[in-house]
Design an enzyme around this catalytic site. Structure first.
Site, mmCIF file in Angstrom:
data_model
loop_
_atom_site.group_PDB
_atom_site.id
_atom_site.type_symbol
_atom_site.label_atom_id
_atom_site.label_comp_id
_atom_site.label_asym_id
_atom_site.label_seq_id
_atom_site.Cartn_x
_atom_site.Cartn_y
_atom_site.Cartn_z
ATOM 1 N N SER A 108 1.543 8.930 13.326
ATOM 2 C CA SER A 108 1.512 7.478 13.168
ATOM 3 C C SER A 108 2.893 6.994 12.788
ATOM 4 O O SER A 108 3.686 7.723 12.188
ATOM 5 C CB SER A 108 0.516 7.087 12.069
ATOM 6 O OG SER A 108 0.662 5.725 11.705
ATOM 7 N N TYR A 121 -2.388 8.699 3.243
ATOM 8 C CA TYR A 121 -2.323 8.669 4.709
ATOM 9 C C TYR A 121 -0.878 8.763 5.181
ATOM 10 O O TYR A 121 -0.552 9.548 6.087
ATOM 11 C CB TYR A 121 -2.960 7.369 5.200
ATOM 12 C CG TYR A 121 -2.904 7.167 6.701
ATOM 13 C CD1 TYR A 121 -3.848 7.762 7.530
ATOM 14 C CD2 TYR A 121 -1.920 6.363 7.281
ATOM 15 C CE1 TYR A 121 -3.808 7.572 8.909
ATOM 16 C CE2 TYR A 121 -1.878 6.166 8.658
ATOM 17 C CZ TYR A 121 -2.823 6.768 9.457
ATOM 18 O OH TYR A 121 -2.779 6.584 10.822
ATOM 19 N N LYS A 125 0.706 11.965 7.382
ATOM 20 C CA LYS A 125 1.286 11.789 8.717
ATOM 21 C C LYS A 125 2.740 12.266 8.752
ATOM 22 O O LYS A 125 3.202 12.798 9.762
ATOM 23 C CB LYS A 125 1.198 10.324 9.140
ATOM 24 C CG LYS A 125 -0.222 9.849 9.423
ATOM 25 C CD LYS A 125 -0.866 10.661 10.543
ATOM 26 C CE LYS A 125 -2.219 10.109 10.934
ATOM 27 N NZ LYS A 125 -2.862 10.905 12.023
#
Length: 217
Positions: A108, A121, A125
Site C-alpha cells: 500500500s 497497518y 505494509k
C-alpha cells in the site's frame, strides 16, 4: 506466463474488489488461486470467475479471525507480514519444479505515506516492502522474481471510510496530482506485467499506483 503467486488480503470483501485484477491475470494466461476464510466465499469467487471462462481454483486459508476493527488492527501485522512469508515458503518448491516463477505482493502507499490512525497497518505494509527486497535476493538463484504493488487510494469496500461522503472524497482528491480516486482496474495491467515474461529482468521492485501520491521512504 510462468507460475505466478499473488499475495492478497484474505478478507472476502477486499478480495472481491480485486475481481478485475484476478480477471486480467487469468486472461493473460495465469492460473489464479483465490482464498478466503470461508468455503462459501471461495466457492462464490471461483464460480463467478470460472463462469467467465477463466482458469481459476480456490482454497480456504484462514490467516486471522477478525471480528471487528479493534481486532483487525491487533492482527494486521500477522496478516501482512507473517502470512505472506509462510505462503512463499509453501509455494517456492512448486515454482522450482516448474523452473521458476513470479511472486507478487500487494502492499500500500501507506508504506511510504502513513495514514493517521492506522499505525499497525502502516508498519505492516512497510515491512512487506522489506520482505519483497529480501526475497528478491534470496530467490533470484532459483529463477523466481519477487515484486510488489503499492496502490494508493482505490475505491473499494475496504477504503470506503475514506471516501464515503462527497466532502471526504474531494478532500482526498486534493492530495493527488491526478485529481481522481483510483479504481481496481488501474492496477490490473501493472500486476499482469510484473508477473509476465515482459518483466523477466525486473525483481525486488515496488510499483506505486497512487495518482501521484508522494511515495518514497
Amino acid at each position: 506466463m510462468p507460475f505466478s503467486c499473488l499475495s492478497l488480503p484474505s478478507s472476502c470483501d477486499y478480495m472481491v474488489s480485486h475481481h478485475a485484477l484476478l480477471n486480467r491475470l487469468a486472461q493473460d494466461g495465469a492460473h489464479v488461486v483465490v482464498s478466503s476464510r470461508k468455503q462459501q466465499n471461495v466457492d462464490q469467487a471461483v464460480a463467478t470467475l470460472q463462469g467467465e471462462g477463466l482458469s481459476m481454483t480456490g482454497t480456504v486459508c484462514h490467516v486471522g479471525k477478525v471480528k471487528d476493527w479493534e481486532r483487525l488492527v491487533a492482527t494486521t501485522l500477522d496478516i501482512n507480514g507473517k502470512a505472506p512469508a509462510l505462503m512463499i515458503k509453501a509455494v517456492v518448491p512448486e515454482m522450482e519444479k516448474r523452473g521458476g516463477g513470479s511472486v507478487g505482493f500487494l502492499a500500500s502507499v501507506a508504506a511510504f505515506r502513513p495514514l493517521p490512525g492506522f499505525s499497525p497497518y502502516n508498519v505492516s505494509k512497510t515491512a512487506l516492502l522489506g520482505l519483497n527486497k529480501t526475497l528478491a535476493i534470496e530467490l533470484a538463484p532459483r529463477n523466481i522474481r519477487v515484486n510488489c504493488l503499492a496502490p494508493g487510494l482505490i475505491k473499494t469496500s475496504f477504503s470506503r471510510m475514506l471516501w464515503m461522503d462527497k466532502e471526504k472524497e474531494e478532500s482526498m482528491k486534493e492530495t493527488l496530482r491526478i485529481r481522481r480516486l483510483g479504481e481496481p482496474e488501474d492496477s490490473v495491467g501493472i500486476v499482469s506485467f510484473l508477473c509476465s515474461e515482459d518483466a523477466s529482468y525486473i525483481t525486488g521492485e515496488t510499483v506505486v499506483v497512487g495518482g501521484g501520491t508522494p511515495s518514497r521512504l
